[in-house]
Design an enzyme around this catalytic site. Structure first.
Site, PDB file in Angstrom:
ATOM      1  N   GLU A  91       9.212  -1.214  -6.469  1.00 42.69           N
ATOM      2  CA  GLU A  91      10.500  -1.659  -5.955  1.00 42.69           C
ATOM      3  C   GLU A  91      10.570  -3.165  -5.862  1.00 42.69           C
ATOM      4  O   GLU A  91       9.546  -3.861  -5.751  1.00 42.69           O
ATOM      5  CB  GLU A  91      10.751  -1.034  -4.595  1.00 42.69           C
ATOM      6  CG  GLU A  91       9.694  -1.463  -3.617  1.00 42.69           C
ATOM      7  CD  GLU A  91       9.776  -0.718  -2.301  1.00 42.69           C
ATOM      8  OE1 GLU A  91      10.348   0.375  -2.268  1.00 42.69           O
ATOM      9  OE2 GLU A  91       9.267  -1.256  -1.318  1.00 42.69           O
ATOM     10  N   CYS A 104      11.961 -10.275  -3.469  1.00 46.88           N
ATOM     11  CA  CYS A 104      10.652  -9.757  -3.055  1.00 46.88           C
ATOM     12  C   CYS A 104      10.116  -8.895  -4.200  1.00 46.88           C
ATOM     13  O   CYS A 104      10.729  -7.892  -4.575  1.00 46.88           O
ATOM     14  CB  CYS A 104      10.854  -8.945  -1.772  1.00 46.88           C
ATOM     15  SG  CYS A 104       9.344  -8.191  -1.178  1.00 46.88           S
ATOM     16  N   CYS A 118       0.946   0.550   6.328  1.00 45.03           N
ATOM     17  CA  CYS A 118       1.721   0.218   5.130  1.00 45.03           C
ATOM     18  C   CYS A 118       1.893   1.447   4.261  1.00 45.03           C
ATOM     19  O   CYS A 118       0.910   2.084   3.881  1.00 45.03           O
ATOM     20  CB  CYS A 118       0.996  -0.887   4.359  1.00 45.03           C
ATOM     21  SG  CYS A 118       1.705  -1.225   2.744  1.00 45.03           S
ATOM     22  N   GLY A 165       1.765  -3.734  -3.418  1.00 46.66           N
ATOM     23  CA  GLY A 165       0.523  -4.158  -4.048  1.00 46.66           C
ATOM     24  C   GLY A 165      -0.063  -5.431  -3.471  1.00 46.66           C
ATOM     25  O   GLY A 165       0.591  -6.175  -2.743  1.00 46.66           O
ATOM     26  N   SER A 219      -1.804 -12.196   5.460  1.00 47.65           N
ATOM     27  CA  SER A 219      -1.523 -11.096   6.385  1.00 47.65           C
ATOM     28  C   SER A 219      -2.689 -10.962   7.350  1.00 47.65           C
ATOM     29  O   SER A 219      -3.725 -10.411   7.013  1.00 47.65           O
ATOM     30  CB  SER A 219      -1.326  -9.806   5.590  1.00 47.65           C
ATOM     31  OG  SER A 219      -0.171  -9.931   4.798  1.00 47.65           O
ATOM     32  N   LEU A 220      -2.490 -11.453   8.557  1.00 48.64           N
ATOM     33  CA  LEU A 220      -3.597 -11.522   9.521  1.00 48.64           C
ATOM     34  C   LEU A 220      -3.687 -10.232  10.342  1.00 48.64           C
ATOM     35  O   LEU A 220      -4.704  -9.548  10.320  1.00 48.64           O
ATOM     36  CB  LEU A 220      -3.379 -12.746  10.422  1.00 48.64           C
ATOM     37  CG  LEU A 220      -4.617 -13.359  11.055  1.00 48.64           C
ATOM     38  CD1 LEU A 220      -5.672 -13.730  10.033  1.00 48.64           C
ATOM     39  CD2 LEU A 220      -4.230 -14.600  11.872  1.00 48.64           C
ATOM     40  N   HIS A 221      -2.660  -9.930  11.116  1.00 43.96           N
ATOM     41  CA  HIS A 221      -2.495  -8.656  11.839  1.00 43.96           C
ATOM     42  C   HIS A 221      -3.463  -8.397  12.982  1.00 43.96           C
ATOM     43  O   HIS A 221      -3.296  -7.427  13.723  1.00 43.96           O
ATOM     44  CB  HIS A 221      -2.519  -7.443  10.885  1.00 43.96           C
ATOM     45  CG  HIS A 221      -1.569  -7.543   9.758  1.00 43.96           C
ATOM     46  ND1 HIS A 221      -0.262  -7.967   9.908  1.00 43.96           N
ATOM     47  CD2 HIS A 221      -1.718  -7.314   8.421  1.00 43.96           C
ATOM     48  CE1 HIS A 221       0.334  -7.956   8.734  1.00 43.96           C
ATOM     49  NE2 HIS A 221      -0.524  -7.589   7.814  1.00 43.96           N
TER      50      HIS A 221
HETATM   51  N1  SAH Z   1      -0.479  -6.966  -0.151  1.00 43.31           N
HETATM   52  C1  SAH Z   1       0.085  -8.177   0.303  1.00 43.31           C
HETATM   53  C2  SAH Z   1       1.551  -8.341  -0.008  1.00 43.31           C
HETATM   54  C3  SAH Z   1       2.451  -7.141   0.133  1.00 43.31           C
HETATM   55  S1  SAH Z   1       2.802  -6.568   1.748  1.00 43.31           S
HETATM   56  C4  SAH Z   1      -0.171  -8.357   1.794  1.00 43.31           C
HETATM   57  O1  SAH Z   1      -0.616  -7.421   2.421  1.00 43.31           O
HETATM   58  O2  SAH Z   1       0.036  -9.462   2.269  1.00 43.31           O
HETATM   59  C5  SAH Z   1       3.876  -7.818   2.428  1.00 43.31           C
HETATM   60  C6  SAH Z   1       3.839  -7.889   3.944  1.00 43.31           C
HETATM   61  O3  SAH Z   1       4.424  -6.701   4.526  1.00 43.31           O
HETATM   62  C7  SAH Z   1       2.428  -7.960   4.496  1.00 43.31           C
HETATM   63  O4  SAH Z   1       2.319  -8.940   5.505  1.00 43.31           O
HETATM   64  C8  SAH Z   1       2.234  -6.578   5.066  1.00 43.31           C
HETATM   65  O5  SAH Z   1       1.253  -6.581   6.048  1.00 43.31           O
HETATM   66  C9  SAH Z   1       3.604  -6.237   5.582  1.00 43.31           C
HETATM   67  N2  SAH Z   1       3.832  -4.808   5.798  1.00 43.31           N
HETATM   68  C10 SAH Z   1       3.360  -3.774   5.100  1.00 43.31           C
HETATM   69  N3  SAH Z   1       3.786  -2.606   5.613  1.00 43.31           N
HETATM   70  C11 SAH Z   1       4.573  -2.914   6.657  1.00 43.31           C
HETATM   71  C12 SAH Z   1       5.317  -2.149   7.584  1.00 43.31           C
HETATM   72  N4  SAH Z   1       5.345  -0.807   7.523  1.00 43.31           N
HETATM   73  N5  SAH Z   1       6.002  -2.803   8.541  1.00 43.31           N
HETATM   74  C13 SAH Z   1       5.996  -4.157   8.590  1.00 43.31           C
HETATM   75  N6  SAH Z   1       5.319  -4.934   7.741  1.00 43.31           N
HETATM   76  C14 SAH Z   1       4.601  -4.313   6.780  1.00 43.31           C
HETATM   77 FE1  SF4 Z   2       0.131  -2.755   1.994  1.00 44.64          FE
HETATM   78 FE2  SF4 Z   2      -0.503  -5.336   1.527  1.00 44.64          FE
HETATM   79 FE3  SF4 Z   2      -2.203  -3.724   2.870  1.00 44.64          FE
HETATM   80 FE4  SF4 Z   2      -1.786  -3.345   0.263  1.00 44.64          FE
HETATM   81  S1  SF4 Z   2      -2.725  -5.127   1.221  1.00 44.64           S
HETATM   82  S2  SF4 Z   2      -1.906  -1.755   1.818  1.00 44.64           S
HETATM   83  S3  SF4 Z   2       0.382  -3.838   0.082  1.00 44.64           S
HETATM   84  S4  SF4 Z   2      -0.144  -4.376   3.521  1.00 44.64           S
END
Ligand code: SAH
Ligand code: SF4
Length: 369
Positions: A91, A104, A118, A165, A219-221
Site C-alpha cells: 500500500e 508514504c 505492527c 516493510g 523507530s525507538l518505541h
Molecule cells: N519498518 C520501518 C518503516 C515502516 S513502519 C520502521 O519500523 O520504522 C513506519 C512507522 O509506523 C514506524 O515508526 C512503526 O513503528 C509505526 N507503526 C507500525 N505499526 C503501527 C501501528 N499499528 N500504530 C502506530 N504506528 C505503527
Molecule cells: Fe512494522 Fe517497521 Fe516493525 Fe517491520 S520494522 S514490523 S514495518 S514497525
C-alpha cells in the site's frame, strides 16, 4: 519480459541506453520523460529519434503496478493498494496538507522484523520490492494526482519510507529509488524532504550516510533494551547503545541537524512518565553530549490480533510534557485517513494475513508481563 525502465536510477538508465548504442544525453531525455513528465508511452516522447523510440517499443516498458483498490478519506488522504503478484499486496498513502503533499511508500511485501504492534510485521515477510516497484508507487501517485488536479506542477513534495516493510533490509533496491527521488532530472526532491524510517539496522544506517544521506527517522518505541527487545525484535541484534551511536554518527551527514525518533504509544506497555524520563536520560546522558533529536509520538493504531491498546490522549499529552519540559521537541502525529484505515499495513493485511494468531497472543501476553 521487457526491461522495466522504472528499475533504473539515472546511472542505470545511462548504462542501459549505452548498451543499446545510445548516447548518455538520450538517457537523460528519457529519464525526464518518464519521471518529470510522467509519460509511459514511448511514441509520445517526441524529441527522441525515431530509431530509439523503436528500440524502446521493442525492448522496454514503463510498467507501473496494477491497482487493486483506492480509498479516499474524507480528510483528503488517499490510499492505494497495489498487486505485487502471488497474492501479495502493498500500500501507498498520499497525505495532503496545506504546505505539502506527502507520499508514504512501501519497501517490502510484509516485513521480517515482526514488531508485535505492527500489522505488516504480523503478516510475516514475503519478499523485497524491486527498485521499480518502489518507484512505481511514486510515479503512479504523482502522475495520477497531477491528472486529477489538471496541473503540470509537482504534487508530491515529500516522501516518507514509512509504508510496509523495513527499507534498510532492502538496501540495494532502496538506494537507486532514493537517488531517483532526489535527481533533478526526475522528482528533484531535496534530501530533507525524503525520509527513511528504520527499526534500527545499524550497519545499513552507516552505509546510507555515505551512499544517500536523506533524513532519518528511527523507530525507538522503548527506552531500554529489555522492553525494546520485545517491541522491536531487531534490538536483540542491534541494541540501543549501538543504535544511538549510529544515530550520532549519521548526524555528520544528515540533511537536518537532528534525528527523528518515532515512538508508538501503547497503553500500559511503554507510555508511563517513568518511560518518558528514561528516554530523556537516554538522549541526554549525564556524562556525554546530548543527542540532537526530536520525538514524534504515534498513537497506536489498533488491529484485532495485536491484543494491544492505544494510550489515551491524556496519557500521550502527559508523556509529551515530560519530554518537552526536558527541552526535547516533541510532536504527536495526527491520525489521518482513520476512516480508510490508512495506517501502516492495515489494508493489505485484509488480503493476505499470515498471522499465527496463537503465536501472536503468546507474544502479546509476554509484553504485558
Ligand atoms: N519498518 C520501518 C518503516 C515502516 S513502519 C520502521 O519500523 O520504522 C513506519 C512507522 O509506523 C514506524 O515508526 C512503526 O513503528 C509505526 N507503526 C507500525 N505499526 C503501527 C501501528 N499499528 N500504530 C502506530 N504506528 C505503527
Ligand atoms: Fe512494522 Fe517497521 Fe516493525 Fe517491520 S520494522 S514490523 S514495518 S514497525
Amino acid at each position: 519480459m521487457k526491461t522495466n525502465l522504472l528499475d533504473f536510477d539515472l546511472d542505470g538508465l545511462v548504462a542501459w541506453c549505452q548498451a543499446q548504442g545510445e548516447k548518455k544525453f538520450r538517457a537523460v531525455q528519457l529519464f525526464r520523460w518518464i519521471h518529470q513528465k510522467g509519460v509511459a508511452d514511448f511514441s509520445a516522447m517526441t524529441d527522441l529519434a525515431q530509431s530509439l523510440r523503436q528500440t524502446l517499443l521493442d525492448k522496454a516498458e514503463v510498467r507501473a503496478l496494477p491497482v487493486l483498490s483506492r480509498h479516499d478519506s474524507a480528510d483528503g488522504t488517499i490510499k492505494w493498494m497495489f498487486d505485487v503478484g502471488q497474492g501479495n499486496a502493498i500500500e501507498t498513502v498520499f497525505i495532503p496538507e496545506a504546505d505539502r503533499g506527502t507520499l508514504c511508500v512501501s519497501s517490502q511485501a510484509g516485513c521480517a522484523v515482526g514488531c508485535p504492534f505492527c500489522s505488516t510485521g504480523a503478516q510475516g515477510f514475503s519478499r523485497n520490492l524491486s527498485t521499480a516497484e518502489i518507484l512505481a508507487q511514486l510515479w503512479f501517485a504523482e502522475t495520477t494526482l497531477r491528472q486529477a488536479l489538471g496541473t503540470d506542477e509537482r504534487v508530491i513534495s515529500n516522501v516518507v519510507m514509512m509504508g510496509m516493510g523495513e527499507p534498510l533490509q532492502n538496501y540495494n533496491a532502496l538506494v537507486p529509488a532514493l537517488q531517483t527521488m532526489l535527481d533533478d532530472h526526475a522528482y528533484g526532491l531535496s534530501r530533507r524532504r525524503v525520509t527513511v524510517s528504520t527499526s534500527g539496522v545499524v550497519p545499513m544506517i552507516e552505509r546510507l550516510s555515505h551512499d544517500c544521506p536523506v533524513a532519518l527517522a528511527v523507530s525507538l518505541h522503548a527506552p531500554d533494551d529489555a522492553l525494546r527487545d520485545r517491541l522491536v525484535p531487531l534490538n536483540l541484534k542491534y541494541p540501543l547503545a549501538e543504535l544511538l551511536q549510529a544515530c550520532r554518527d549519521y548526524l555528520a551527514f544528515a540533511p537536518r541537524d537532528f534525528i527523528t525518533f518515532e515512538y508508538c504509544m501503547l497503553e500500559g506497555v511503554n507510555d508511563s512518565d517513568a518511560h518518558a524520563q528514561a528516554l530523556v536520560a537516554l538522549v541526554r546522558p549525564p556524562l556525554s553530549e546530548p543527542l540532537p533529536c526530536k520525538f514524534n509520538l504515534i498513537p497506536f493504531n489498533p488491529f484485532p490480533a495485536s491484543g494491544l491498546l492505544r494510550s489515551s490522549s491524556e496519557r500521550v499529552k502527559a508523556f509529551a510534557a515530560v519530554l518537552s519540559s526536558a527541552g526535547i521537541v516533541t510532536t504527536v502525529r495526527k491520525t489521518r485517513g482513520d476512516d480508510i484505515a490508512a495506517a501502516c499495513g492495515q489494508l493489505a493485511g485484509d488480503v493476505q494475513d499470515r498471522t499465527d494468531v496463537a503465536g501472536r497472543r503468546a507474544k502479546t501476553i509476554q509484553i504485558h508481563a
